[in-house]
Design a protein around this motif. Sequence first.
Motif, PDB file in Angstrom:
ATOM      1  N   GLN A 140      -2.015  -8.718 -12.144  1.00 50.36           N
ATOM      2  CA  GLN A 140      -3.462  -8.417 -12.100  1.00 50.36           C
ATOM      3  C   GLN A 140      -3.766  -7.263 -11.147  1.00 50.36           C
ATOM      4  OE1 GLN A 140      -2.551 -11.139 -10.229  1.00 50.36           O
ATOM      5  NE2 GLN A 140      -3.668 -11.006  -8.321  1.00 50.36           N
ATOM      6  N   ALA A 141      -2.765  -6.858 -10.362  1.00 47.43           N
ATOM      7  CA  ALA A 141      -2.972  -5.716  -9.470  1.00 47.43           C
ATOM      8  C   ALA A 141      -2.576  -4.404 -10.128  1.00 47.43           C
ATOM      9  CB  ALA A 141      -2.163  -5.913  -8.187  1.00 47.43           C
TER      10      ALA A 141
ATOM     11  N   ASP B 258     -10.886  -1.599 -15.666  1.00 46.49           N
ATOM     12  CA  ASP B 258     -11.492  -1.989 -14.384  1.00 46.49           C
ATOM     13  C   ASP B 258     -12.315  -0.855 -13.791  1.00 46.49           C
ATOM     14  OD1 ASP B 258     -10.494  -4.764 -13.970  1.00 46.49           O
ATOM     15  OD2 ASP B 258      -8.575  -3.763 -14.236  1.00 46.49           O
TER      16      ASP B 258
ATOM     17  N   PRO C 163       0.828  -1.208   0.000  1.00 45.96           N
ATOM     18  CA  PRO C 163       0.000   0.000   0.000  1.00 45.96           C
ATOM     19  C   PRO C 163       0.865   1.262   0.000  1.00 45.96           C
ATOM     20  CG  PRO C 163      -0.084  -1.106   2.137  1.00 45.96           C
ATOM     21  CD  PRO C 163       0.720  -1.975   1.245  1.00 45.96           C
TER      22      PRO C 163
ATOM     23  N   SER D 164     -14.377 -12.208  -5.449  1.00 42.14           N
ATOM     24  CA  SER D 164     -15.339 -11.757  -6.468  1.00 42.14           C
ATOM     25  C   SER D 164     -14.594 -11.015  -7.565  1.00 42.14           C
ATOM     26  CB  SER D 164     -16.371 -10.819  -5.818  1.00 42.14           C
ATOM     27  OG  SER D 164     -17.246 -10.282  -6.785  1.00 42.14           O
ATOM     28  N   HIS D 165     -15.064 -11.214  -8.791  1.00 41.75           N
ATOM     29  CA  HIS D 165     -14.612 -10.361  -9.892  1.00 41.75           C
ATOM     30  C   HIS D 165     -15.407  -9.069  -9.740  1.00 41.75           C
ATOM     31  CE1 HIS D 165     -13.293  -9.351 -14.000  1.00 41.75           C
ATOM     32  NE2 HIS D 165     -14.479  -8.809 -14.085  1.00 41.75           N
ATOM     33  N   TRP D 166     -14.740  -8.027  -9.240  1.00 43.50           N
ATOM     34  CA  TRP D 166     -15.384  -6.752  -8.886  1.00 43.50           C
ATOM     35  C   TRP D 166     -16.714  -7.028  -8.178  1.00 43.50           C
ATOM     36  CZ3 TRP D 166     -11.494  -4.257  -8.108  1.00 43.50           C
ATOM     37  CH2 TRP D 166     -10.461  -4.130  -9.032  1.00 43.50           C
TER      38      TRP D 166
ATOM     39  N   THR E 258      -2.615   6.492  -0.934  1.00 36.62           N
ATOM     40  CA  THR E 258      -3.933   5.869  -0.778  1.00 36.62           C
ATOM     41  C   THR E 258      -4.597   6.300   0.530  1.00 36.62           C
ATOM     42  OG1 THR E 258      -3.187   4.053  -2.170  1.00 36.62           O
ATOM     43  CG2 THR E 258      -5.108   3.602  -0.818  1.00 36.62           C
TER      44      THR E 258
ATOM     45  N   ASN F 286      -9.097   0.990  -4.956  1.00 37.06           N
ATOM     46  CA  ASN F 286      -7.831   1.353  -5.602  1.00 37.06           C
ATOM     47  C   ASN F 286      -7.555   0.223  -6.597  1.00 37.06           C
ATOM     48  OD1 ASN F 286      -5.276   2.098  -6.352  1.00 37.06           O
ATOM     49  ND2 ASN F 286      -4.303   1.476  -4.425  1.00 37.06           N
ATOM     50  N   PRO F 287      -8.171   0.313  -7.770  1.00 35.78           N
ATOM     51  CA  PRO F 287      -8.071  -0.809  -8.726  1.00 35.78           C
ATOM     52  C   PRO F 287      -6.784  -0.714  -9.550  1.00 35.78           C
ATOM     53  CG  PRO F 287      -9.408   0.924  -9.660  1.00 35.78           C
ATOM     54  CD  PRO F 287      -8.934   1.438  -8.320  1.00 35.78           C
ATOM     55  N   PRO F 288      -6.504  -1.718 -10.364  1.00 31.57           N
ATOM     56  CA  PRO F 288      -5.381  -1.583 -11.306  1.00 31.57           C
ATOM     57  C   PRO F 288      -5.723  -0.453 -12.285  1.00 31.57           C
ATOM     58  CG  PRO F 288      -6.253  -3.833 -11.261  1.00 31.57           C
ATOM     59  CD  PRO F 288      -7.214  -2.990 -10.504  1.00 31.57           C
TER      60      PRO F 288
ATOM     61  N   GLY G 285     -11.082  -4.784  -4.540  1.00 24.57           N
ATOM     62  CA  GLY G 285      -9.667  -4.995  -4.888  1.00 24.57           C
ATOM     63  C   GLY G 285      -8.808  -4.707  -3.665  1.00 24.57           C
ATOM     64  N   THR G 286      -9.086  -5.449  -2.598  1.00 23.39           N
ATOM     65  CA  THR G 286      -8.518  -5.078  -1.286  1.00 23.39           C
ATOM     66  C   THR G 286      -7.028  -5.376  -1.153  1.00 23.39           C
ATOM     67  OG1 THR G 286      -9.034  -5.134   1.075  1.00 23.39           O
ATOM     68  CG2 THR G 286      -9.008  -7.263  -0.061  1.00 23.39           C
ATOM     69  N   GLY G 287      -6.494  -6.312  -1.946  1.00 18.72           N
ATOM     70  CA  GLY G 287      -5.058  -6.628  -1.847  1.00 18.72           C
ATOM     71  C   GLY G 287      -4.690  -7.052  -0.433  1.00 18.72           C
TER      72      GLY G 287
ATOM     73  N   ALA H 179      -5.465  -3.226   3.069  1.00 17.15           N
ATOM     74  CA  ALA H 179      -5.065  -1.927   3.621  1.00 17.15           C
ATOM     75  C   ALA H 179      -6.244  -0.978   3.846  1.00 17.15           C
ATOM     76  CB  ALA H 179      -4.034  -1.282   2.694  1.00 17.15           C
ATOM     77  N   ILE H 180      -7.041  -0.751   2.783  1.00 22.30           N
ATOM     78  CA  ILE H 180      -8.110   0.252   2.897  1.00 22.30           C
ATOM     79  C   ILE H 180      -9.184  -0.231   3.869  1.00 22.30           C
ATOM     80  CG2 ILE H 180      -9.937   1.435   1.615  1.00 22.30           C
ATOM     81  CD1 ILE H 180      -8.081   1.311  -0.868  1.00 22.30           C
TER      82      ILE H 180
HETATM   83  C1  LIG Z   1      -3.719  -1.629  -7.087  1.00 19.68           C
HETATM   84  S1  LIG Z   1      -4.080  -3.089  -6.143  1.00 19.68           S
HETATM   85  C2  LIG Z   1      -4.729  -2.305  -4.678  1.00 19.68           C
HETATM   86  C3  LIG Z   1      -4.547  -3.085  -3.424  1.00 19.68           C
HETATM   87  C4  LIG Z   1      -5.007  -2.369  -2.157  1.00 19.68           C
HETATM   88  N1  LIG Z   1      -6.410  -2.017  -2.213  1.00 19.68           N
HETATM   89  C5  LIG Z   1      -4.201  -1.121  -1.909  1.00 19.68           C
HETATM   90  O1  LIG Z   1      -4.734  -0.006  -2.039  1.00 19.68           O
HETATM   91  O2  LIG Z   1      -3.019  -1.240  -1.569  1.00 19.68           O
HETATM   92  C6  LIG Z   1      -5.497  -3.687  -7.004  1.00 19.68           C
HETATM   93  C7  LIG Z   1      -6.160  -4.946  -6.439  1.00 19.68           C
HETATM   94  O3  LIG Z   1      -7.285  -5.250  -7.271  1.00 19.68           O
HETATM   95  C8  LIG Z   1      -7.365  -6.653  -7.407  1.00 19.68           C
HETATM   96  N2  LIG Z   1      -8.114  -6.963  -8.646  1.00 19.68           N
HETATM   97  C9  LIG Z   1      -7.659  -6.922  -9.918  1.00 19.68           C
HETATM   98  N3  LIG Z   1      -8.621  -7.292 -10.776  1.00 19.68           N
HETATM   99  C10 LIG Z   1      -9.718  -7.562 -10.021  1.00 19.68           C
HETATM  100  C11 LIG Z   1     -11.032  -7.998 -10.333  1.00 19.68           C
HETATM  101  N4  LIG Z   1     -11.411  -8.232 -11.584  1.00 19.68           N
HETATM  102  N5  LIG Z   1     -11.899  -8.173  -9.321  1.00 19.68           N
HETATM  103  C12 LIG Z   1     -11.516  -7.951  -8.033  1.00 19.68           C
HETATM  104  N6  LIG Z   1     -10.279  -7.527  -7.665  1.00 19.68           N
HETATM  105  C13 LIG Z   1      -9.395  -7.347  -8.661  1.00 19.68           C
HETATM  106  C14 LIG Z   1      -5.928  -7.123  -7.446  1.00 19.68           C
HETATM  107  O4  LIG Z   1      -5.829  -8.493  -7.117  1.00 19.68           O
HETATM  108  C15 LIG Z   1      -5.290  -6.188  -6.425  1.00 19.68           C
HETATM  109  O5  LIG Z   1      -5.288  -6.758  -5.139  1.00 19.68           O
END
Ligand SMILES: C[S@@+](CC[C@H](N)C(=O)[O-])C[C@H]1O[C@@H](n2cnc3c(N)ncnc32)[C@H](O)[C@@H]1O
Length: 271
Positions: free
Chosen positions: A201-202, A212, A90, A165-167, A94, A181-183, A117-119, A122-123
């Motif tokens: 994918q992040a 995304d 993180p 979940s996918h989003w 953010t 905080n998506p990719p 997209g919690t990774g 953190a959030i």
């Molecule tokens: C930029 S990282 C942010 C991580 C964390 N929220 C942060 O702020 O440090 C983006 C996150 O989105 C997730 N992600 C990517 N594609 C996704 C999808 N289709 N559905 C859900 N999560 C997704 C990734 O696995 C990654 O953990």
Amino acid sequence: MNVAQCLTRGQVLGLPRLEAQILFLHAMGRSLHDRAWLLAHDTDEVLPAQLEAFEALAQRRLQHEPVAYIVGYKEFFGLRLTIDKRVLDPRPDTEVLVEWALACGEGLERPRYLDLGTGSGAIALALKSQLPAAEVLAVDCSADALSLAAQNAHNLALHVSFQQSHWLSQVQGKFNVLVSNPPYIEDHDPHLAELTHEPLQALASGPDGLQDIRNIVQNGPNHLEVGGWLLIEHGWNQAAAVRALLEKAGFKQVQSKFDLAGIERCSGGQK
Ligand SMILES: C[S@@+](CC[C@H](N)C(=O)[O-])C[C@H]1O[C@@H](n2cnc3c(N)ncnc32)[C@H](O)[C@@H]1O
């Protein structure tokens, strides 16, 4: 070699001063907050094995491995989060998104938050730590990321729910605040070549980096209470595009917030 000479050696190898200090402290088994120790002990002799350990860490960093992966944790919003290559580390920027999300929940007795997209968590964990009464759900498509996020929640004794979940596709119900905080890096951005340690994918999100974000903006309103907010972090040059997407999806009060470097870093709107 003494402590000061080791730090100079790190800089000669190509490390910024602060990173040399952090990695040296880690190699010495000391707290990363112990930078005062470095000054007080700059003439202490360093054992050859300690120098070797420091140089090995320096080489990892010079191969672009994030410092958080090397030392195994990162502090975010005052929380110590375990970090490894399953997730992005993180970033301090953010925290602006978290502050905004907290403000959106003000006045609600039991605000419902969804972190998309919690990774590392953190959030979601920062929100729960500040608003213990809040209900917080955190989703990610990556089972690996979710298992680390759940470990962080356990370590911090913070009750957050996690779901793969996918989003928003698997998410049920409505929330007061959706935060993400998506990719957002373009698939062909040359900087991606250096980010070989992080999960792709992040990071990357289609030809314009907005794939995304489009998905989240389109589907967000179905999962927001009336008056609820959708807040999204994005790239330094994407604020106008994200505001346009939010306006097109019918959001009101569309606006952006600046990060610590004065860049429009997150945008949001109200249903
Ligand atoms: C930029 S990282 C942010 C991580 C964390 N929220 C942060 O702020 O440090 C983006 C996150 O989105 C997730 N992600 C990517 N594609 C996704 C999808 N289709 N559905 C859900 N999560 C997704 C990734 O696995 C990654 O953990």
